[in-house]
Design an enzyme around this catalytic site. Structure first.
Site, PDB file in Angstrom:
ATOM      1  N   GLY A  45      20.240  59.796  60.982  1.00  0.00           N
ATOM      2  CA  GLY A  45      19.968  61.095  61.586  1.00  0.00           C
ATOM      3  C   GLY A  45      18.553  61.509  61.261  1.00  0.00           C
ATOM      4  N   GLN A  50      11.763  67.332  60.060  1.00  0.00           N
ATOM      5  CA  GLN A  50      11.388  66.171  59.260  1.00  0.00           C
ATOM      6  C   GLN A  50      10.188  65.419  59.828  1.00  0.00           C
ATOM      7  OE1 GLN A  50      15.676  64.705  59.047  1.00  0.00           O
ATOM      8  NE2 GLN A  50      14.829  64.079  57.071  1.00  0.00           N
ATOM      9  N   CYS A  98      18.447  61.555  51.996  1.00  0.00           N
ATOM     10  CA  CYS A  98      17.662  62.190  53.046  1.00  0.00           C
ATOM     11  C   CYS A  98      16.330  61.458  53.158  1.00  0.00           C
ATOM     12  CB  CYS A  98      17.437  63.661  52.685  1.00  0.00           C
ATOM     13  SG  CYS A  98      16.466  64.567  53.896  1.00  0.00           S
ATOM     14  N   LEU A  99      15.896  61.201  54.376  1.00  0.00           N
ATOM     15  CA  LEU A  99      14.620  60.505  54.571  1.00  0.00           C
ATOM     16  C   LEU A  99      13.451  61.303  54.009  1.00  0.00           C
ATOM     17  CD1 LEU A  99      15.158  59.115  58.188  1.00  0.00           C
ATOM     18  CD2 LEU A  99      15.424  57.907  56.007  1.00  0.00           C
ATOM     19  N   HIS A 140      24.622  67.685  57.865  1.00  0.00           N
ATOM     20  CA  HIS A 140      23.380  67.391  57.137  1.00  0.00           C
ATOM     21  C   HIS A 140      22.164  67.670  58.029  1.00  0.00           C
ATOM     22  CE1 HIS A 140      20.867  65.052  54.213  1.00  0.00           C
ATOM     23  NE2 HIS A 140      20.120  64.928  55.310  1.00  0.00           N
ATOM     24  N   GLU A 141      22.191  67.173  59.260  1.00  0.00           N
ATOM     25  CA  GLU A 141      21.052  67.378  60.169  1.00  0.00           C
ATOM     26  C   GLU A 141      20.962  68.832  60.620  1.00  0.00           C
ATOM     27  OE1 GLU A 141      18.841  65.141  60.236  1.00  0.00           O
ATOM     28  OE2 GLU A 141      20.121  63.642  59.290  1.00  0.00           O
ATOM     29  N   HIS A 144      19.056  70.955  58.302  1.00  0.00           N
ATOM     30  CA  HIS A 144      17.594  70.864  58.444  1.00  0.00           C
ATOM     31  C   HIS A 144      17.050  71.925  59.411  1.00  0.00           C
ATOM     32  CE1 HIS A 144      16.319  67.519  56.006  1.00  0.00           C
ATOM     33  NE2 HIS A 144      17.267  66.730  56.500  1.00  0.00           N
TER      34      HIS A 144
END
Length: 190
Positions: A45, A50, A98-99, A140-141, A144
């Site tokens: 994701g 991000q 997380c990226l 999670h996304e 963001h």
């Protein structure tokens, strides 16, 4: 085009994002770039903040979890202007990463079911219910675009234990397998 992923500590990750309309400039290109960036970083994701865009857009491809959950084999979606309408079921805890926060994974407790309203890339409206890993990835996304990170769900003790590692990420003192953009250091006044 592969875009740099914004690192922990950048203010854009803490902003509640703005809705967009069908006239958003080069939206198709942005979505394609987001998928390409996510795949290159081995993510499932990626949310617009991000990559430095404070808009309510995130993309998901949960197919790597397809061996564990059949419903995820072809689970590739675009969420625009999403709003979670309901969360339910039992809370369950599992490791999340997380990226924007490389090399840190921690157990996070989230509800197992969600109902979400969103627009697809053609701005068709959908209201759908998801469970299990799909619900977790979406939450999670979604966090963001609400200006939240998975670390916000950790206990104060766990956050203190991670603080040095988080500070190192925000200073660029890490090695990621993908391009990252680190926050600019603040200037000290004399």
């Amino acid at each position: 085009m592969i875009l740099p992923i914004v690192a922990y500590g950048d203010a854009v990750l803490r902003k509640k994002c703005e809705e967009i309309g069908p006239d958003y400039p080069e939206l198709d290109r942005l979505i394609a770039d987001m998928f390409e960036t996510m795949y290159q970083a081995s993510g499932v994701g990626l949310a617009a903040p991000q990559i430095g865009q404070s808009i309510r857009l995130f993309v998901i491809d949960a197919s790597p979890y397809g061996d564990d959950e059949d419903s995820l084999k072809d689970f590739k979606k675009i969420f625009i202007n999403a709003e979670i309408l309901e969360r339910g079921g039992k809370d369950w805890s599992t490791g999340e990463g997380c990226l924007s926060i490389p090399d840190i994974r921690e157990d996070v407790s989230r509800p197992e079911d969600i109902t979400i309203r969103y627009m697809d890339e053609e701005f068709g409206e959908h209201t759908e219910t998801y469970s299990g890993m799909a619900a977790r990835i979406i939450q999670h996304e979604y966090d963001h675009v609400e200006g939240k990170l998975f670390t916000d769900y950790l206990s104060p003790l766990k956050k203190r234990m991670l603080q040095n590692r988080l500070n190192a990420i925000s200073k660029g003192e890490i090695r990621a397998e993908y391009r990252m953009r680190f926050p600019k250091p603040s200037r000290k006044r004399r």
